[in-house]
Design a protein around this motif. Structure first.
Motif, short mmCIF file in Angstrom:
data_model
loop_
_atom_site.label_atom_id
_atom_site.label_comp_id
_atom_site.label_asym_id
_atom_site.label_seq_id
_atom_site.Cartn_x
_atom_site.Cartn_y
_atom_site.Cartn_z
N THR A 121 -9.96 -4.39 2.74
CA THR A 121 -9.74 -3.09 2.09
C THR A 121 -8.96 -3.15 0.57
N THR A 122 -7.81 -3.20 0.55
CA THR A 122 -7.22 -3.18 -0.85
C THR A 122 -7.65 -4.35 -1.55
N MET A 123 -7.83 -5.57 -0.86
CA MET A 123 -7.83 -6.70 -1.82
C MET A 123 -9.28 -6.98 -2.24
N SER A 124 -10.24 -6.31 -1.54
CA SER A 124 -11.76 -6.40 -1.90
C SER A 124 -12.45 -5.12 -2.50
N ARG A 125 -11.45 -4.22 -2.92
CA ARG A 125 -12.20 -2.69 -3.29
C ARG A 125 -12.61 -2.67 -4.59
N TYR A 126 -12.39 -3.54 -5.59
CA TYR A 126 -12.57 -3.63 -6.96
C TYR A 126 -13.60 -4.89 -7.01
N HIS A 127 -14.76 -4.92 -6.77
CA HIS A 127 -15.86 -6.16 -6.72
C HIS A 127 -16.02 -6.58 -8.07
N HIS A 128 -16.37 -5.33 -9.03
CA HIS A 128 -16.85 -5.41 -10.37
C HIS A 128 -16.03 -5.88 -11.43
N SER A 129 -14.91 -5.31 -11.46
CA SER A 129 -14.13 -5.94 -12.46
C SER A 129 -12.36 -5.45 -12.13
N SER A 130 -11.60 -6.20 -12.68
CA SER A 130 -10.04 -5.97 -12.44
C SER A 130 -9.73 -4.90 -13.07
N ALA A 131 -10.22 -4.67 -14.22
CA ALA A 131 -9.99 -3.33 -15.00
C ALA A 131 -10.24 -2.28 -14.40
N ASP A 132 -11.09 -2.15 -13.40
CA ASP A 132 -11.33 -0.98 -12.53
C ASP A 132 -10.02 -0.58 -11.76
N VAL A 133 -9.09 -1.32 -11.37
CA VAL A 133 -7.86 -1.01 -10.77
C VAL A 133 -6.79 -0.14 -11.38
N PRO A 134 -6.60 0.72 -10.75
CA PRO A 134 -5.59 1.84 -11.40
C PRO A 134 -4.32 1.37 -11.52
N ASN A 135 -3.44 1.85 -12.46
CA ASN A 135 -2.13 1.40 -12.45
C ASN A 135 -1.15 2.13 -11.54
N GLY A 136 -0.28 1.77 -11.41
CA GLY A 136 0.91 2.08 -10.60
C GLY A 136 0.71 2.15 -9.13
N LEU A 137 -0.01 1.28 -8.50
CA LEU A 137 -0.34 1.35 -7.07
C LEU A 137 0.96 0.79 -6.42
N ARG A 138 1.27 1.30 -5.28
CA ARG A 138 2.34 0.66 -4.57
C ARG A 138 1.88 -0.15 -3.54
N ILE A 139 2.65 -1.11 -3.10
CA ILE A 139 2.53 -2.01 -1.74
C ILE A 139 2.25 -1.07 -0.76
N PRO A 140 1.31 -1.14 0.10
CA PRO A 140 1.10 -0.45 1.06
C PRO A 140 2.02 -0.95 2.30
N ARG A 141 2.52 0.18 3.11
CA ARG A 141 3.42 -0.40 4.24
C ARG A 141 2.70 -0.06 5.67
N TRP A 142 3.01 -1.19 6.30
CA TRP A 142 2.42 -1.37 7.66
C TRP A 142 3.49 -1.45 8.68
N SER A 143 3.10 -0.83 10.01
CA SER A 143 4.27 -0.77 10.72
C SER A 143 3.49 -0.92 12.05
N TRP A 144 4.11 -0.88 13.32
CA TRP A 144 3.66 -1.10 14.49
C TRP A 144 2.45 -0.12 14.79
N ASN A 145 2.44 0.86 13.96
CA ASN A 145 1.52 2.07 14.39
C ASN A 145 0.20 1.85 13.35
N GLY A 146 0.21 0.82 12.38
CA GLY A 146 -0.93 0.61 11.42
C GLY A 146 -0.25 1.15 9.97
N LEU A 147 -1.40 1.46 9.21
CA LEU A 147 -0.92 1.94 7.85
C LEU A 147 0.06 3.14 7.85
N GLN A 148 1.01 3.10 6.91
CA GLN A 148 2.08 4.31 7.03
C GLN A 148 1.40 5.02 5.69
N GLN A 149 1.46 6.29 5.99
CA GLN A 149 0.86 7.10 4.56
C GLN A 149 2.17 7.43 3.75
#
Length: 149
Positions: A121-149
């Protein structure tokens, strides 16, 4: 309740896992290609810090190395690589066994789910260009229940 970070052995446990995964991928003829251009000499330390932060541990990665944008840009602009992703996940599962984290079925499944999600998901979202990656993304948090929103 214990965090996934704590259950995985904290900083030391995730460093062992990152080291075992790195050894596995370097031995894999397909995944090793991703490292053929070289890699940072502290790759495993940085990877362990990233995983630690994502799994409920300290914010060492964000405080010292960068944000999610930095990480995703490193993994972007390389086209689709489904086979490489699949094999990287298999290496991760083997690394879990290498460091004794596969013995606890719940922990093994949560770690597998996190790594598979991040890889596909996150590491393969921008196949075409690294320039497509938006600024200011935060590291997603994962818990026992999966992705934390």
């Amino acid at each position: 309740m214990q965090t996934v970070f704590e259950a995985a052995g904290g900083t030391d446990g995730l460093h062992r896992l990152a080291d075992a995964w790195h050894r596995r991928v370097m031995a894999d003829e397909v995944v090793a290609h991703a490292f053929s251009h070289g890699f940072h000499p502290q790759h495993t330390e940085r990877l362990a810090a990233y995983w630690a932060e994502a799994l409920g541990g300290p914010t060492t990665y964000s405080d010292s190395y960068g944000d999610e944008t930095t990480v995703v840009r490193m993994h972007s602009g390389n086209g689709e690589h489904d086979e490489m992703d699949r094999r990287a996940i298999a290496c991760f599962d083997q690394a879990l066994a290498d460091v004794g984290l596969a013995n606890n079925g719940t922990l093994r499944q949560v770690l597998h789910d996190y790594f598979a999600w991040a890889t596909t998901t996150t590491m393969s979202r921008y196949h075409h260009s690294s320039a497509d990656v938006p600024n200011g993304l935060r590291i997603p948090r994962w818990s026992w229940n999966g992705l934390q929103q």
